[in-house]
Design an enzyme around this catalytic site. Structure first.
Site, PDB file in Angstrom:
ATOM      1  N   GLU A 117      -2.936   4.838   2.151  1.00  0.00           N
ATOM      2  CA  GLU A 117      -2.505   3.661   2.086  1.00  0.00           C
ATOM      3  C   GLU A 117      -3.688   2.954   1.384  1.00  0.00           C
ATOM      4  O   GLU A 117      -4.186   2.472   1.138  1.00  0.00           O
ATOM      5  CB  GLU A 117      -2.270   3.216   3.416  1.00  0.00           C
ATOM      6  N   HIS A 128       3.456   4.922  13.038  1.00  0.00           N
ATOM      7  CA  HIS A 128       3.286   5.909  12.451  1.00  0.00           C
ATOM      8  C   HIS A 128       2.248   6.352  11.172  1.00  0.00           C
ATOM      9  O   HIS A 128       2.690   6.984  10.672  1.00  0.00           O
ATOM     10  CB  HIS A 128       4.749   5.770  11.385  1.00  0.00           C
ATOM     11  N   ARG A 177      -0.453   8.157   9.324  1.00  0.00           N
ATOM     12  CA  ARG A 177      -0.482   9.535   8.568  1.00  0.00           C
ATOM     13  C   ARG A 177      -1.611  10.410   9.424  1.00  0.00           C
ATOM     14  O   ARG A 177      -1.500  11.562   9.918  1.00  0.00           O
ATOM     15  CB  ARG A 177      -0.789  10.346   7.385  1.00  0.00           C
ATOM     16  N   ASP A 193       0.146  -1.624   0.670  1.00  0.00           N
ATOM     17  CA  ASP A 193      -0.005   0.196   0.069  1.00  0.00           C
ATOM     18  C   ASP A 193       0.412   0.893   0.278  1.00  0.00           C
ATOM     19  O   ASP A 193       0.159   1.900   1.256  1.00  0.00           O
ATOM     20  CB  ASP A 193      -1.375  -0.117   1.517  1.00  0.00           C
ATOM     21  N   GLU A 203       0.181  -8.149  -1.819  1.00  0.00           N
ATOM     22  CA  GLU A 203      -0.833  -8.942  -0.313  1.00  0.00           C
ATOM     23  C   GLU A 203      -2.047  -7.659  -0.985  1.00  0.00           C
ATOM     24  O   GLU A 203      -1.752  -6.452  -0.350  1.00  0.00           O
ATOM     25  CB  GLU A 203       0.385  -7.750   1.155  1.00  0.00           C
ATOM     26  N   HIS A 256       9.503   5.682  15.339  1.00  0.00           N
ATOM     27  CA  HIS A 256       9.929   6.096  13.931  1.00  0.00           C
ATOM     28  C   HIS A 256      10.181   6.672  13.212  1.00  0.00           C
ATOM     29  O   HIS A 256      10.463   7.644  14.039  1.00  0.00           O
ATOM     30  CB  HIS A 256       8.481   5.758  12.877  1.00  0.00           C
TER      31      HIS A 256
HETATM   32  C1  UD1 Z   1       5.626   5.085   4.913  1.00  0.00           C
HETATM   33  C2  UD1 Z   1       4.286   4.410   4.146  1.00  0.00           C
HETATM   34  C3  UD1 Z   1       3.483   3.531   4.892  1.00  0.00           C
HETATM   35  C4  UD1 Z   1       4.005   3.100   5.424  1.00  0.00           C
HETATM   36  C5  UD1 Z   1       5.259   3.642   6.188  1.00  0.00           C
HETATM   37  C6  UD1 Z   1       6.128   2.295   6.887  1.00  0.00           C
HETATM   38  C7  UD1 Z   1       3.607   5.665   2.225  1.00  0.00           C
HETATM   39  C8  UD1 Z   1       2.506   6.605   1.862  1.00  0.00           C
HETATM   40  N1  UD1 Z   1       4.381   5.594   3.988  1.00  0.00           N
HETATM   41  O1  UD1 Z   1       5.411   6.019   5.678  1.00  0.00           O
HETATM   42  O2  UD1 Z   1       2.838   2.921   4.067  1.00  0.00           O
HETATM   43  O3  UD1 Z   1       2.870   2.245   6.480  1.00  0.00           O
HETATM   44  O4  UD1 Z   1       6.418   3.872   5.273  1.00  0.00           O
HETATM   45  O5  UD1 Z   1       6.929   2.568   7.836  1.00  0.00           O
HETATM   46  O6  UD1 Z   1       3.755   5.158   0.657  1.00  0.00           O
HETATM   47  N2  UD1 Z   1      12.315   9.153   7.500  1.00  0.00           N
HETATM   48  C9  UD1 Z   1      13.690   8.919   7.246  1.00  0.00           C
HETATM   49  N3  UD1 Z   1      14.753   7.797   7.270  1.00  0.00           N
HETATM   50  C10 UD1 Z   1      13.464   6.020   6.903  1.00  0.00           C
HETATM   51  C11 UD1 Z   1      12.684   6.649   6.584  1.00  0.00           C
HETATM   52  C12 UD1 Z   1      12.024   7.467   6.897  1.00  0.00           C
HETATM   53  O7  UD1 Z   1      14.252   9.424   7.633  1.00  0.00           O
HETATM   54  O8  UD1 Z   1      14.403   5.726   7.044  1.00  0.00           O
HETATM   55  C13 UD1 Z   1      11.714  10.297   7.726  1.00  0.00           C
HETATM   56  C14 UD1 Z   1      11.750  11.026   6.058  1.00  0.00           C
HETATM   57  O9  UD1 Z   1      11.703  12.756   6.171  1.00  0.00           O
HETATM   58  C15 UD1 Z   1      11.089  10.660   5.499  1.00  0.00           C
HETATM   59  C16 UD1 Z   1       9.700  10.590   6.529  1.00  0.00           C
HETATM   60  O10 UD1 Z   1      10.227   9.905   7.094  1.00  0.00           O
HETATM   61  O11 UD1 Z   1      10.516  11.985   4.104  1.00  0.00           O
HETATM   62  C17 UD1 Z   1       7.933   9.908   5.845  1.00  0.00           C
HETATM   63  O12 UD1 Z   1       8.816   8.817   5.147  1.00  0.00           O
HETATM   64  P1  UD1 Z   1       7.411   7.957   3.955  1.00  0.00           P
HETATM   65  O13 UD1 Z   1       7.671   7.463   3.394  1.00  0.00           O
HETATM   66  O14 UD1 Z   1       7.053   9.468   3.492  1.00  0.00           O
HETATM   67  O15 UD1 Z   1       6.390   7.904   5.186  1.00  0.00           O
HETATM   68  P2  UD1 Z   1       6.071   7.356   6.617  1.00  0.00           P
HETATM   69  O16 UD1 Z   1       4.930   7.723   7.082  1.00  0.00           O
HETATM   70  O17 UD1 Z   1       7.340   6.682   6.811  1.00  0.00           O
HETATM   71  N1  UDP Z   2       9.815  -3.458  12.796  1.00  0.00           N
HETATM   72  C1  UDP Z   2      11.193  -2.866  12.873  1.00  0.00           C
HETATM   73  N2  UDP Z   2      11.607  -2.341  13.689  1.00  0.00           N
HETATM   74  C2  UDP Z   2      10.845  -1.407  14.581  1.00  0.00           C
HETATM   75  C3  UDP Z   2       9.602  -1.186  14.620  1.00  0.00           C
HETATM   76  C4  UDP Z   2       8.833  -2.077  13.896  1.00  0.00           C
HETATM   77  O1  UDP Z   2      11.492  -4.131  12.132  1.00  0.00           O
HETATM   78  O2  UDP Z   2      11.415  -0.630  15.170  1.00  0.00           O
HETATM   79  C5  UDP Z   2       8.875  -3.882  12.081  1.00  0.00           C
HETATM   80  C6  UDP Z   2       8.140  -4.627  12.457  1.00  0.00           C
HETATM   81  O3  UDP Z   2       8.723  -6.138  12.595  1.00  0.00           O
HETATM   82  C7  UDP Z   2       6.853  -4.817  10.971  1.00  0.00           C
HETATM   83  C8  UDP Z   2       7.512  -3.283   9.913  1.00  0.00           C
HETATM   84  O4  UDP Z   2       7.947  -3.514  10.595  1.00  0.00           O
HETATM   85  O5  UDP Z   2       7.158  -5.978  10.221  1.00  0.00           O
HETATM   86  C9  UDP Z   2       6.291  -2.799  10.388  1.00  0.00           C
HETATM   87  O6  UDP Z   2       6.627  -1.882   9.755  1.00  0.00           O
HETATM   88  P1  UDP Z   2       5.752  -0.916  10.107  1.00  0.00           P
HETATM   89  O7  UDP Z   2       5.364  -0.448  11.195  1.00  0.00           O
HETATM   90  O8  UDP Z   2       6.682   0.581   9.938  1.00  0.00           O
HETATM   91  O9  UDP Z   2       4.897  -0.209   8.479  1.00  0.00           O
HETATM   92  P2  UDP Z   2       2.937  -1.067   8.440  1.00  0.00           P
HETATM   93  O10 UDP Z   2       3.336  -2.228   8.835  1.00  0.00           O
HETATM   94  O11 UDP Z   2       2.228  -0.227   9.297  1.00  0.00           O
HETATM   95  O12 UDP Z   2       2.775  -1.135   7.042  1.00  0.00           O
END
Ligand code: UD1
Ligand code: UDP
Length: 372
Positions: free
Chosen positions: A134, A215, A217, A98, A120, A247
């Site tokens: 998502e 995490h 939105r 998603d 998925e 996160h």
């Molecule tokens: C994204 C996905 C969400 C998923 C989540 C898992 C979308 C719209 N969102 O959300 O579906 O559930 O990941 O965690 O696709 N950042 C870092 N380092 C990282 C990751 C993120 O610094 O390794 C920070 C950055 O500032 C980045 C921000 O987080 O711009 C947002 O990252 P983004 O992938 O846009 O959204 P998530 O909330 O992480």
């Molecule tokens: N996870 C991880 N480290 C963390 C938190 C979560 O490796 O500190 C793993 C967790 O086991 C799961 C996945 O990350 O497999 C979930 O990711 P997240 O919650 O970011 O995204 P979502 O599943 O909601 O899309």
């Protein structure tokens, strides 16, 4: 003749990497010419997983920017992936779940008449705003996909209701359980690292561990404030240790560190690498989380999850009594948490309703058994 085809597996974020790792390994064994492309929508969180599974991307778009917007990220993915499609003569693209990475790559592949497989597939709330974005990413990817790998029967029914041909759907179970199988074996062999040693030093594991993640939105702002208030209340029980790997999204970091720093039994830590996260999940009495993947993993260890969302597309866990939809209301969260914490840790052990650990093999067998 299928064997000569070029397959591209595309991932961008932490959960996609975890859930596609077993699919990637199964494709590598299959004889298809398989390549891995990462958008690096996440950089740090993605690299943690790539490192653990020893996956080396063939293509790395390296797109993440701090506090990126959905539209900026989308445009950069479209531009970056197109060159790879052209140069590599890709026949089939696999995307997961998603995320922006998944839906935008599905669109880019469709525009190039490349076949799309969605892993998925079929999870739905039918509420455009929750989870945002998502739910729409899933629906868009579903419309663009040629092949749909549904993690369960509810997802299968959703796809059929939407008119997807039965022949193009396979119910596989969720690949997260395949990943968990690999990881559990490693943990059972006595996994250890400096992070675990540090955690052992600062956390009293004789107390009840409450593991927290967040995490989404739709929870930014008021929702997160309210969850944090609930955590403050829960932390007043001195028999409890809260562990919160925060996160990296700045919208999460800001509120969590502001509200929860300096509480003696609240441990705000950096995101854990995947095996360490599973290690601490196994030790937890309760999880409070809005994560999709965590809802799917926790039943394996009999750890109940309070889902801090108003809707979930993972209804199976709720029905089985493994997870509880509590939203972001402080009183509801605290009341349910106290109820669970007052019972013994073996509160609810059941068979994990999300899969049996063989999903990836079923996905590859699907392609081997037909011409496409
Ligand atoms: C994204 C996905 C969400 C998923 C989540 C898992 C979308 C719209 N969102 O959300 O579906 O559930 O990941 O965690 O696709 N950042 C870092 N380092 C990282 C990751 C993120 O610094 O390794 C920070 C950055 O500032 C980045 C921000 O987080 O711009 C947002 O990252 P983004 O992938 O846009 O959204 P998530 O909330 O992480
Ligand atoms: N996870 C991880 N480290 C963390 C938190 C979560 O490796 O500190 C793993 C967790 O086991 C799961 C996945 O990350 O497999 C979930 O990711 P997240 O919650 O970011 O995204 P979502 O599943 O909601 O899309």
């Amino acid at each position: 003749m299928n064997e000569n085809k070029n397959v591209l597996i595309c991932i961008g974020t932490r959960p996609e990497a975890i859930k596609m790792a077993p699919v990637y390994f199964e494709f590598l064994k299959s004889g298809y010419n398989t390549k891995l492309c990462v958008t690096a929508q996440h950089r740090d969180l993605l690299d943690q997983v790539l490192h653990f599974f020893k996956m080396t991307p063939d293509f790395d778009l390296d797109l993440m920017t701090p506090n990126q917007t959905l539209n900026m990220l989308s445009s950069r993915i479209l531009e970056g992936i197109d060159n790879i499609f052209i140069e590599q003569k890709i026949d089939l693209v696999l995307v997961h779940g998603d995320t922006t990475t998944s839906s935008v790559i599905a669109l880019a592949a469709f525009n190039r008449k490349i076949k799309v497989a969605h892993v998925e597939a079929g999870l739905r709330t039918y509420n455009k705003q929750s989870p945002f974005p998502e739910e729409m990413n899933r629906q868009l990817t579903g419309r663009l996909a040629d092949f749909h790998f549904a993690p369960g029967e509810t997802a299968n029914q959703n796809l059929k209701k939407e008119g997807v041909l039965v022949n193009n759907i396979l119910v596989t179970g969720n690949t997260v359980i395949d990943a968990l199988k690999i990881t559990s074996t490693i943990l059972d062999e006595g996994f250890n690292n400096t992070i675990i040693q540090n955690l052992n030093e600062k956390i009293d594991f004789n107390k009840k561990i409450v593991l927290v993640t967040g995490h989404r939105r739709e929870n930014f702002g008021e929702g997160f404030e309210s969850i944090c208030n609930a955590l403050v209340e829960i932390s007043k029980d001195s028999d409890v240790e809260l562990v919160f790997p925060v996160h990296l999204n700045p919208n999460v970091q800001e509120v969590v560190y502001k509200r929860l720093s300096n509480l003696p039994n609240v441990h705000l830590i950096a995101p854990l690498d995947y095996p360490t996260f599973i290690w601490i999940m196994k030790k937890s009495h309760l999880i409070i989380s809005d994560s999709g993947g965590v809802q799917e993993e926790a039943p394996t260890f009999g750890v109940p999850v309070l889902v801090t969302r108003t809707v979930t597309e993972r209804q199976e866990g709720i029905t089985a009594g493994c997870s509880f939809l509590v939203g972001t209301n402080k009183i509801v969260i605290v009341t349910k948490a106290k109820e669970i914490l007052s019972k013994s840790k073996d509160y609810n052990k059941t068979i994990n309703p999300y899969g049996d650990g063989n999903a990836s093999k079923k996905i590859v067998d699907f392609f081997k058994s037909r011409t496409w």
